[in-house]
Design a protein around this motif. Structure first.
Motif, PDB file in Angstrom:
ATOM      1  N   ASN A  72       0.814  -1.223   0.000  1.00  0.00           N
ATOM      2  CA  ASN A  72       0.000   0.000   0.000  1.00  0.00           C
ATOM      3  C   ASN A  72       0.845   1.269   0.000  1.00  0.00           C
ATOM      4  OD1 ASN A  72      -2.372  -1.453  -0.002  1.00  0.00           O
ATOM      5  ND2 ASN A  72      -2.681  -1.302   2.204  1.00  0.00           N
ATOM      6  N   LEU A  73       2.164   1.120   0.074  1.00  0.00           N
ATOM      7  CA  LEU A  73       3.046   2.290   0.123  1.00  0.00           C
ATOM      8  C   LEU A  73       3.201   2.922  -1.252  1.00  0.00           C
ATOM      9  CD1 LEU A  73       5.925   1.110   2.481  1.00  0.00           C
ATOM     10  CD2 LEU A  73       3.907   2.483   3.038  1.00  0.00           C
ATOM     11  N   VAL A 128      -4.451   4.685  -2.602  1.00  0.00           N
ATOM     12  CA  VAL A 128      -4.883   3.673  -1.638  1.00  0.00           C
ATOM     13  C   VAL A 128      -5.730   4.332  -0.553  1.00  0.00           C
ATOM     14  CG1 VAL A 128      -4.110   2.005   0.107  1.00  0.00           C
ATOM     15  CG2 VAL A 128      -2.957   2.111  -2.111  1.00  0.00           C
ATOM     16  N   ILE A 129      -5.309   5.502  -0.086  1.00  0.00           N
ATOM     17  CA  ILE A 129      -6.091   6.221   0.933  1.00  0.00           C
ATOM     18  C   ILE A 129      -7.472   6.560   0.369  1.00  0.00           C
ATOM     19  CG2 ILE A 129      -6.270   8.357   2.268  1.00  0.00           C
ATOM     20  CD1 ILE A 129      -3.167   8.281   2.495  1.00  0.00           C
ATOM     21  N   ALA A 131     -10.491  10.011   7.780  1.00  0.00           N
ATOM     22  CA  ALA A 131      -9.454   8.992   7.991  1.00  0.00           C
ATOM     23  C   ALA A 131      -8.367   9.556   8.890  1.00  0.00           C
ATOM     24  CB  ALA A 131      -8.848   8.555   6.656  1.00  0.00           C
ATOM     25  N   TRP A 132      -7.900   8.750   9.828  1.00  0.00           N
ATOM     26  CA  TRP A 132      -6.864   9.183  10.760  1.00  0.00           C
ATOM     27  C   TRP A 132      -5.949   8.013  11.088  1.00  0.00           C
ATOM     28  CZ3 TRP A 132     -11.712   7.731  12.218  1.00  0.00           C
ATOM     29  CH2 TRP A 132     -11.818   6.795  13.233  1.00  0.00           C
ATOM     30  N   ALA A 167      -7.026  12.654   6.098  1.00  0.00           N
ATOM     31  CA  ALA A 167      -7.840  13.005   4.933  1.00  0.00           C
ATOM     32  C   ALA A 167      -9.312  13.045   5.323  1.00  0.00           C
ATOM     33  CB  ALA A 167      -7.628  11.985   3.812  1.00  0.00           C
ATOM     34  N   THR A 168     -10.057  13.874   4.609  1.00  0.00           N
ATOM     35  CA  THR A 168     -11.510  13.901   4.739  1.00  0.00           C
ATOM     36  C   THR A 168     -12.090  13.831   3.328  1.00  0.00           C
ATOM     37  OG1 THR A 168     -11.600  16.314   4.706  1.00  0.00           O
ATOM     38  CG2 THR A 168     -11.518  15.254   6.876  1.00  0.00           C
ATOM     39  N   ALA A 169     -13.309  13.307   3.228  1.00  0.00           N
ATOM     40  CA  ALA A 169     -13.920  13.161   1.904  1.00  0.00           C
ATOM     41  C   ALA A 169     -15.436  13.259   2.000  1.00  0.00           C
ATOM     42  CB  ALA A 169     -13.526  11.822   1.284  1.00  0.00           C
TER      43      ALA A 169
END
Length: 144
Positions: free
Chosen positions: A50-51, A63-64, A124-125, A134-136
């Motif tokens: 996932n990197l 991926v995020i 996401a945290w 991130a926020t979505a």
């Protein structure tokens, strides 16, 4: 087993294994989900594949985004009274900080659900909910 059967089983037992295995991308990135009462917390375990930047090391931005989108769709499926599969219409993502090479979490909130469209907010945290990476916002078309 049909999609509706898998959803019913997941809602009844709270075990998300079969549901997430039925979504190929969720299996590829290692997506997991835990239920705490009525709340769902999605987990993206640390995984080398996932990197995106091994120098930091940091999780790939795609991926995020994929993790958050699949989490929102799964959340929406679980929150519906009927077994309708949502289709993504729009997805807006704000990256706030680097997602480092560690376990990542996401939480979703249904902000509006009509007969045809649903809106979901995702955060996401990693270390703290108060410091999201991130926020979505996701908009879904609900099929009858």
């Amino acid at each position: 087993m049909t999609s509706a059967d898998i959803l019913r089983e997941t809602q009844k037992t709270g075990d998300f294994t079969r549901l997430l295995e039925s979504i190929p991308y969720a299996g590829y990135i290692g997506l997991q989900c835990d239920r705490f009462g009525d709340d769902l917390i999605f987990r993206l375990p640390r995984k080398d594949s996932n990197l995106g930047n091994p120098m930091l090391p940091a999780i790939h931005g795609g991926v995020i985004g994929g993790f958050m989108e699949v989490s929102a769709a799964t959340y929406l499926m679980m929150s519906q009274d009927t077994f309708r599969m949502p289709k993504i219409v729009d997805f807006s993502l704000d990256y706030l900080r680097a997602g480092l090479d560690r376990e990542t979490y996401a939480e979703c909130h249904l902000t509006r659900q009509g007969n045809r469209v649903a809106n979901v907010m995702i955060s996401a945290w990693q270390k703290s909910r108060n410091e999201p990476i991130a926020t979505a916002r996701a908009h879904f078309l609900l099929e009858k």
